[in-house]
Design an enzyme around this catalytic site. Sequence first.
Site, mmCIF file in Angstrom:
data_model
loop_
_atom_site.group_PDB
_atom_site.id
_atom_site.type_symbol
_atom_site.label_atom_id
_atom_site.label_comp_id
_atom_site.label_asym_id
_atom_site.label_seq_id
_atom_site.Cartn_x
_atom_site.Cartn_y
_atom_site.Cartn_z
ATOM 1 N N SER A 12 72.057 -23.560 49.137
ATOM 2 C CA SER A 12 73.822 -24.904 48.884
ATOM 3 C C SER A 12 73.947 -25.484 50.551
ATOM 4 C CB SER A 12 74.206 -23.943 48.742
ATOM 5 O OG SER A 12 75.002 -22.801 48.935
ATOM 6 N N LEU A 84 67.102 -14.187 55.502
ATOM 7 C CA LEU A 84 67.219 -12.687 54.987
ATOM 8 C C LEU A 84 66.713 -12.102 56.486
ATOM 9 C CD1 LEU A 84 68.011 -12.730 51.607
ATOM 10 C CD2 LEU A 84 69.334 -12.674 53.611
ATOM 11 N N LYS A 85 65.448 -12.099 57.127
ATOM 12 C CA LYS A 85 65.041 -11.391 58.236
ATOM 13 C C LYS A 85 65.857 -11.643 59.555
ATOM 14 C CE LYS A 85 62.041 -10.328 55.139
ATOM 15 N NZ LYS A 85 62.170 -8.869 54.177
ATOM 16 N N HIS A 103 77.632 -17.492 58.505
ATOM 17 C CA HIS A 103 77.927 -15.944 57.657
ATOM 18 C C HIS A 103 79.031 -15.543 56.505
ATOM 19 C CE1 HIS A 103 77.679 -11.131 57.013
ATOM 20 N NE2 HIS A 103 79.078 -11.144 57.021
ATOM 21 N N ASP A 144 73.209 -10.158 63.048
ATOM 22 C CA ASP A 144 75.785 -10.997 62.575
ATOM 23 C C ASP A 144 75.833 -10.700 64.369
ATOM 24 O OD1 ASP A 144 75.192 -9.982 59.526
ATOM 25 O OD2 ASP A 144 74.907 -11.789 60.753
HETATM 26 C C1 GRF Z 1 75.856 -17.732 51.998
HETATM 27 O O1 GRF Z 1 76.686 -17.108 51.984
HETATM 28 C C2 GRF Z 1 75.677 -18.140 53.803
HETATM 29 O O2 GRF Z 1 76.448 -17.360 54.477
HETATM 30 C C3 GRF Z 1 74.408 -16.760 53.770
HETATM 31 O O3 GRF Z 1 73.678 -16.283 52.911
HETATM 32 C C4 GRF Z 1 74.104 -17.193 52.226
HETATM 33 C C5 GRF Z 1 73.132 -18.512 52.056
HETATM 34 O O4 GRF Z 1 73.580 -19.192 50.761
HETATM 35 N N1 GRF Z 1 74.392 -16.319 55.116
HETATM 36 P P1 GRF Z 1 72.720 -20.641 50.143
HETATM 37 O O5 GRF Z 1 71.056 -20.123 50.371
HETATM 38 O O6 GRF Z 1 72.656 -21.637 51.601
HETATM 39 O O7 GRF Z 1 73.342 -21.477 49.308
#
Ligand code: GRF
Length: 218
Positions: A12, A84-85, A103, A144
């Site tokens: 998103s 996520l990596k 974040h 982060d």
């Molecule tokens: C978001 O909340 C972002 O802050 C975090 O992962 C989520 C990603 O959501 N790092 P999307 O895949 O962009 O919908």
Amino acid sequence: MRVAVLASGHGSNLQALLDAFRDPDAAAAVALVVSNKAGAGALERAAAAGVPTATIAEDGRDAMRLLALLAEHRIELVVLAGYLKRVPDDVVRAFRGRMLNVHPALLPAFGGPGMYGRRVHEAVLKSGARVSGATVHLVDEQYDHGEIVAQWPVPVRADDTPETLAARVLAVEHRLLPAVVLAFARHGAAPGACDPASAAGAPAVSLPRSLDDALAAR
Ligand code: GRF
């Protein structure tokens, strides 16, 4: 400015960038979407927008392939949007000052290894914090941890669940991230030359004017 987005999930935030830079005359354009998950929704969103996509190994550790993809597509700014990596150090170094992450909390609080998705909002609610928010920061060799470029507060409601808080923060992320990318495009993003203070100047994309607006954006 040619932007690559790394995403592992729903996408998103990628969609917010695609929507913000849809105009061919925009100062930035999503030129490549890379995922470590072959079936990621982000890849479908990129394909639907006609943006080149690529996948890398699930562990995200193939630095050479990632660097080759970014060079092949003449990428100037890398955006981690739900990726996520940990990005390999060689890639972080090659894009020092030109790699951003979003974040869903007000770093340095509620961040670091394992702090992603629902866990972030659970921790915020458990802490009793009355304000959470979204953070965009430069990426360094730790999760982060890099210099904060922009943040936007989001009020926590007494009846919030992790889901309701996540949705309210996500709606603000969708405004904050494109604003920061556009600020980088306007101020240039040469390696090391980026001054986060200037890059976080007057964002061109309208941010919620107040907490009420941010709340209404849920
Ligand atoms: C978001 O909340 C972002 O802050 C975090 O992962 C989520 C990603 O959501 N790092 P999307 O895949 O962009 O919908």
